[in-house]
Design an enzyme around this catalytic site. Sequence first.
Site, short mmCIF file in Angstrom:
data_model
loop_
_atom_site.label_atom_id
_atom_site.label_comp_id
_atom_site.label_asym_id
_atom_site.label_seq_id
_atom_site.Cartn_x
_atom_site.Cartn_y
_atom_site.Cartn_z
N GLY A 248 30.83 -60.37 8.41
CA GLY A 248 29.39 -60.23 8.19
C GLY A 248 28.53 -61.15 9.03
O GLY A 248 27.32 -61.21 8.83
N ARG A 293 31.68 -57.14 13.83
CA ARG A 293 30.51 -57.03 14.70
C ARG A 293 30.36 -58.23 15.63
O ARG A 293 30.05 -58.08 16.82
CB ARG A 293 29.27 -56.92 13.81
CG ARG A 293 27.99 -56.56 14.52
CD ARG A 293 26.80 -56.73 13.56
NE ARG A 293 27.04 -56.20 12.25
CZ ARG A 293 26.77 -54.96 11.86
NH1 ARG A 293 26.18 -54.14 12.68
NH2 ARG A 293 27.05 -54.55 10.64
N CYS A 361 20.61 -31.36 18.49
CA CYS A 361 19.59 -30.47 17.92
C CYS A 361 19.19 -30.95 16.55
O CYS A 361 19.59 -30.36 15.53
CB CYS A 361 20.14 -29.06 17.87
SG CYS A 361 20.14 -28.35 19.50
N1 LLP Z 1 35.59 -57.38 6.00
C1 LLP Z 1 35.28 -56.42 5.12
C2 LLP Z 1 35.99 -56.36 3.85
C3 LLP Z 1 34.28 -55.47 5.43
O1 LLP Z 1 33.98 -54.53 4.54
C4 LLP Z 1 33.63 -55.54 6.68
C5 LLP Z 1 32.61 -54.56 7.05
C6 LLP Z 1 34.00 -56.56 7.56
C7 LLP Z 1 34.98 -57.46 7.19
C8 LLP Z 1 33.37 -56.71 8.92
O2 LLP Z 1 32.01 -56.94 8.85
P1 LLP Z 1 31.17 -57.35 10.17
O3 LLP Z 1 31.64 -58.71 10.58
O4 LLP Z 1 31.48 -56.35 11.21
O5 LLP Z 1 29.77 -57.30 9.73
N2 LLP Z 1 28.83 -49.35 9.84
C9 LLP Z 1 27.96 -50.46 9.48
C10 LLP Z 1 28.75 -51.68 9.11
C11 LLP Z 1 29.68 -51.48 7.94
C12 LLP Z 1 30.47 -52.71 7.65
C13 LLP Z 1 31.47 -52.46 6.61
N3 LLP Z 1 32.34 -53.56 6.34
C14 LLP Z 1 27.05 -50.74 10.66
O6 LLP Z 1 27.10 -50.02 11.66
O7 LLP Z 1 26.23 -51.65 10.61
#
Ligand code: LLP
Length: 443
Positions: A248, A293, A361
């Site tokens: 996150g 991310r 579209c």
């Molecule tokens: N760990 C768990 C348990 C998670 O559910 C997630 C993301 C992460 C790690 C990684 O999070 P990050 O560091 O990438 O923020 N599709 C959405 C993001 C969904 C994230 C879901 N879980 C978007 O495009 O913003």
Amino acid sequence: MHLHGTSTINKDGHLEIGGCDTKQLASQFGTPLYIMDEALIRQRCREFVEAFRATGMPFQVAYASKAFCVMAMCRIVEEEGMSLDVVSDGELYTALQAGFPAERIHFHGNNKTPYEIEMAIDAGIGCFVVDNFVELHMVNAIAGEKRQRVKVLLRLTPGVDAHTHEYISTGQTDSKFGFDMENGSARQAVQEASSAPNLELLGIHSHIGSQIFEVGGFQLAVEKMTAFTVAMRDELGVTFSVLNLGGGFGIRYVEGDTPLAVGEYVRAITDTVREQFTQHAYPLPEIWIEPGRSIVGDAGTTLYTVGTYKDIPGVRKYVAVDGGMTDNPRPALYEAKYEALLANRASDQADELVSIAGKCCESGDMLIWDIELPQVQSGDLLAVFCTGAYNYAMASNYNRLRRPAVVFVKDGHADVVVERETYGHLVQNDVVPERMKPVTKTR
Ligand code: LLP
């Protein structure tokens, strides 16, 4: 304009990434094209790993592969000495095909199927992050059938919402993920997991959200998880050796996004863990985190070719590119914002306000509303920044568009890591029943 990683504007006024001129990349590989700055990916990996090393505490940094899961990425993650999170048989398969060491794979997800659990046990993965009671019983049973003992973490919902100012939201209880810490589910899960014959309970996990710019939410999660850890020792005599705080960590998509340096997140987490555990005379756990991310997001740039445009006097000018919500669904799904420039005229004065439309579209297929660009012409190249995470991973074939290629660029070289889809790929799984086959006319 904020340029990320190795991106620069070269003497021809072209955007260059990883020492590669994007105009050349477009003619060599076509557009749309996902360009990933390999040096920046590796830099982010190292920032996490080195920040942990500096604390002297035991750790694992597990890349959340859902952000961008392709075999070449798995190779980088292994080479950088990290672990890998997967959430499906498909991600697991990709990692194994890439030769990623199974014992460094963690399996997430709120609905792992019996087949996925078997596949993961057979592969010898490092641990399951167990989400609910159905799964807990299923993993124990399947492990038993295979005469194996498997390692598990329990995913808890700590009641921390990283996106409110107070960080606390009881609404978090209403989540499809994890065992609730407040209503007794988490305690019961610990009881069951620690006495299940085929499970080895390593510890607990929490993930408080995405695109987080402050450390307060993580600190509060650590406090709650520590209190729970101590309670489980005192009440049940169960001890944990792993504390996983999820991912996150935020990145800068547009001006106004204010992420912290990677090291600051890590230090805030490790300091709080050290302080909290020491305070309760508890042996320091191994700390795991799961950035997705923040490892790949700003390393990605999507290159498009501008096609048509339409000026509605007094209203707006739409500029259409050869991709859209199929390669980047985030603006349509989350109202996500992006910055962009004209890659072939990167030094030109941006003096026209336009909006960037995709070619699907659907009116909602807009990539960027209101951006200043130089007077755009058909054939110009548009580079949209920060598309490394949750773009290729979430791409679709809507309107039967073919998914773009992905190239890794580094030191003037570009390597294709995902080929552009062909028309053949589009129809390879289609089956026309015999009775519908076109009749071949014979003369
Ligand atoms: N760990 C768990 C348990 C998670 O559910 C997630 C993301 C992460 C790690 C990684 O999070 P990050 O560091 O990438 O923020 N599709 C959405 C993001 C969904 C994230 C879901 N879980 C978007 O495009 O913003």
